[in-house]
Design a protein around this motif. Structure first.
Motif, PDB file in Angstrom:
ATOM      1  N   THR A  95       0.832  -1.201   0.000  1.00 47.89           N
ATOM      2  CA  THR A  95       0.000   0.000   0.000  1.00 47.89           C
ATOM      3  C   THR A  95       0.865   1.249   0.000  1.00 47.89           C
ATOM      4  N   GLY A 177      -6.928   9.468   1.724  1.00 48.72           N
ATOM      5  CA  GLY A 177      -6.993   8.137   1.144  1.00 48.72           C
ATOM      6  C   GLY A 177      -7.893   8.022  -0.072  1.00 48.72           C
ATOM      7  N   ASP A 225     -14.364   0.005  -1.766  1.00 52.80           N
ATOM      8  CA  ASP A 225     -13.620  -0.320  -0.550  1.00 52.80           C
ATOM      9  C   ASP A 225     -12.986   0.923   0.064  1.00 52.80           C
ATOM     10  N   LEU A 226     -12.371   1.762  -0.779  1.00 50.50           N
ATOM     11  CA  LEU A 226     -11.769   2.993  -0.274  1.00 50.50           C
ATOM     12  C   LEU A 226     -12.823   3.970   0.226  1.00 50.50           C
ATOM     13  N   TRP A 227     -13.957   4.019  -0.459  1.00 47.44           N
ATOM     14  CA  TRP A 227     -15.032   4.916  -0.046  1.00 47.44           C
ATOM     15  C   TRP A 227     -15.595   4.497   1.301  1.00 47.44           C
ATOM     16  N   ALA A 228     -15.751   3.204   1.513  1.00 47.00           N
ATOM     17  CA  ALA A 228     -16.248   2.709   2.800  1.00 47.00           C
ATOM     18  C   ALA A 228     -15.269   3.050   3.924  1.00 47.00           C
ATOM     19  N   ASP A 229     -13.969   2.903   3.657  1.00 45.86           N
ATOM     20  CA  ASP A 229     -12.964   3.253   4.664  1.00 45.86           C
ATOM     21  C   ASP A 229     -12.989   4.743   4.959  1.00 45.86           C
ATOM     22  N   PHE A 230     -13.178   5.556   3.940  1.00 45.26           N
ATOM     23  CA  PHE A 230     -13.234   7.005   4.102  1.00 45.26           C
ATOM     24  C   PHE A 230     -14.419   7.394   4.985  1.00 45.26           C
ATOM     25  N   LYS A 232     -15.916   5.560   7.208  1.00 44.61           N
ATOM     26  CA  LYS A 232     -15.668   5.103   8.590  1.00 44.61           C
ATOM     27  C   LYS A 232     -14.786   6.085   9.332  1.00 44.61           C
ATOM     28  N   ARG A 233     -13.760   6.600   8.638  1.00 47.01           N
ATOM     29  CA  ARG A 233     -12.841   7.552   9.295  1.00 47.01           C
ATOM     30  C   ARG A 233     -13.532   8.868   9.592  1.00 47.01           C
TER      31      ARG A 233
END
Length: 235
Positions: A95, A177, A225-230, A232-233
């Motif tokens: 990563t 991210g 996947d990146l959008w879901a992590d964003f 959450k943050r």
């Protein structure tokens, strides 16, 4: 001290390859990083300096011997106490965060697989960090090592010239991210497509808001996947 890349491989002539070109090549010539090749066959066994053998229990291909891999790694780490990386499809994902972490260090040692992999006992005994580029298999670890080094070296101070040029790139912490917003340059019009007015309008506040909105939209549409992590943050 410059960043040191030590490559253990049966094909040392593959390097520096593309790493000797463009910004990385100029940085190599300027001493911002250095590369050292270590030929696996120098540690081979027998009069033919064998480095591999047939898989125990049968199967196709050849397996890199544990004693050969260990001898090579021990020789390099004795003089260069650096992290040992084993490119492998079963490793942890590579990563941007890993690239940023490693770029702050003194360097890395890559041991490059070929054949059907390396004897598992080498991994158990020396515990290299297995790192994967993605869910696919390459013919060897050399190209994977080059890819990782390219991502790392461009973050080494001085290699890119202006480090801030990487601040808003895809996956960067400065960009939360997210994927990078669209970029444009001359000509103003290309096949009926114009640069958006907000990009050239001179209003930096509006431009920043537009770029952020574009980054969020691209990430949401292309990388769930990146959008879901964003999201959450942001909670």
């Amino acid at each position: 001290m410059s960043f040191a890349a030590h490559i253990i491989t049966a094909y040392p002539d593959m390097f520096p390859g593309p790493l000797g070109e463009s910004l990385q090549g100029r940085a190599l010539a300027d001493g911002l990083w250095r590369i050292a090749m270590h030929d696996l066959r120098d540690f081979g066994v027998g009069k033919h300096q064998n480095i591999d053998d047939t898989p125990a229990g049968g199967g196709p291909g050849m397996v890199l011997r544990a004693d050969v891999a260990a001898a090579a790694v021990d020789h390099v780490t004795a003089q260069n106490p650096l992290p040992v990386i084993l490119p492998s499809p079963r490793g942890v994902p590579f990563t941007q965060s890993l690239a940023q972490e490693w770029a702050k260090g003194d360097g890395l040692i890559f041991i490059c697989n070929r054949f059907e992999g390396v004897d598992e006992r080498f991994i158990a005994a020396r515990q290299p960090l297995e790192v994967s580029l993605g869910d696919y298999v390459l013919g060897g670890g050399e190209i994977a090592a080059m890819v990782m080094l390219e991502a790392i070296l461009r973050l080494v101070p001085g290699v890119m010239g202006k480090l801030e040029s990487g601040a808003d790139e895809s996956f960067s912490p400065a960009n939360d991210g997210l994927l990078e917003y669209p970029q444009y340059t001359r000509p103003q019009s290309f096949e009926g497509l114009d640069i958006p007015d907000v990009v050239t309008g001179g209003d930096h506040k509006k431009l920043a808001a537009w770029r952020r909105a574009q980054a969020e939209a691209l990430t949401q549409n292309r990388r769930a996947d990146l959008w879901a992590d964003f999201l959450k943050r942001k909670k």
